[in-house]
Scaffold this motif. Sequence first.
Motif, PDB file in Angstrom:
ATOM      1  N   GLU A 178       0.876  -1.099   0.137  1.00  0.00           N
ATOM      2  CA  GLU A 178       0.049   0.189   0.142  1.00  0.00           C
ATOM      3  C   GLU A 178       0.780   1.125  -0.057  1.00  0.00           C
ATOM      4  O   GLU A 178       0.550   2.281  -0.733  1.00  0.00           O
ATOM      5  N   SER A 183      -3.148   1.005  -3.861  1.00  0.00           N
ATOM      6  CA  SER A 183      -4.258  -0.287  -3.612  1.00  0.00           C
ATOM      7  C   SER A 183      -3.881  -1.293  -4.780  1.00  0.00           C
ATOM      8  O   SER A 183      -4.564  -2.500  -4.530  1.00  0.00           O
ATOM      9  N   SER A 190      -7.546  -3.210   0.796  1.00  0.00           N
ATOM     10  CA  SER A 190      -7.947  -1.912   0.498  1.00  0.00           C
ATOM     11  C   SER A 190      -9.220  -1.714   0.098  1.00  0.00           C
ATOM     12  O   SER A 190      -9.968  -2.627  -0.640  1.00  0.00           O
TER      13      SER A 190
END
Length: 278
Positions: A178, A183, A190
């Motif tokens: 991340e 994402s 996410s």
Amino acid sequence: MTTENDSGKQYHKSCTGDALDTVKKHSTPQGITFFGACFCPFVQRVWVALEYLDISYYVNEVDPYKKPAELLEVSPKGLVPGLRIGDFSPARSLNESTVILEFIEDSADNDTGKSLLPPKSDAYARALVRLQCDQINRTLVPAFYRFLQSQDEKSVVSGAKDFAESLHGLTSLLQRAEREVGSTACGLWSESGELSLTDVMVGPWLFRATNVLKHYRGFVVPQGERFRSWLERLFMHPAFKSTCSTENLYLDSYERYAFNRPNTSQVANAINSGRGLP
């Protein structure tokens, strides 16, 4: 650790609940025949991928402990999952869940355009997902079985610690992805992510941790809204939910592991002997 006695419950041979509905939807022969067993997490990881990637397939539920001839033709050790690919003459076959996942991922890329991996243009993001999957297969999955098969208080405490550390190791890799790429390499970790190869790889064991490990070992899902939200998104994803049976199927089928009965499975035997999983 459960205070129950081994009641002698046996593994189930047919899916129930949402998974049974999915079996019925895939009861017509197709180019791909998917050999599976209702209780097996290695089977479920492939099944979720087949559903998500929109691959046409036919489900053949088999009893891997009986090792029917049709299963041995596609999986020489008699382990599930197995795949028969009828597009060839004669038909060809594949076994081992990770290999099958690679095959159907490549097939979907050509046929349906869907993928469990970041875009091919982002080689680093794809590598981060593979690091996550490596953590799952090398560390988390064996830790799950060691914890479940523990038979005394000391080994249960040690097993719980190892399993918790394996979960932390995975979430640390998801947090790293991340930070570094956003994402795209985090899947459903996410809130805005899509189902990923990591989700598919680990989902069946996380699911069994919330029922089997909870029931037999008193396991409690790690505290924290982020982790719990991830599980909720994963377990409620249509491709995952459609492959889940009712809770009693798992509790019955895993009693043999929880009491570490002799010759429970090749996986259980490997854990007991300290060998790598088959």
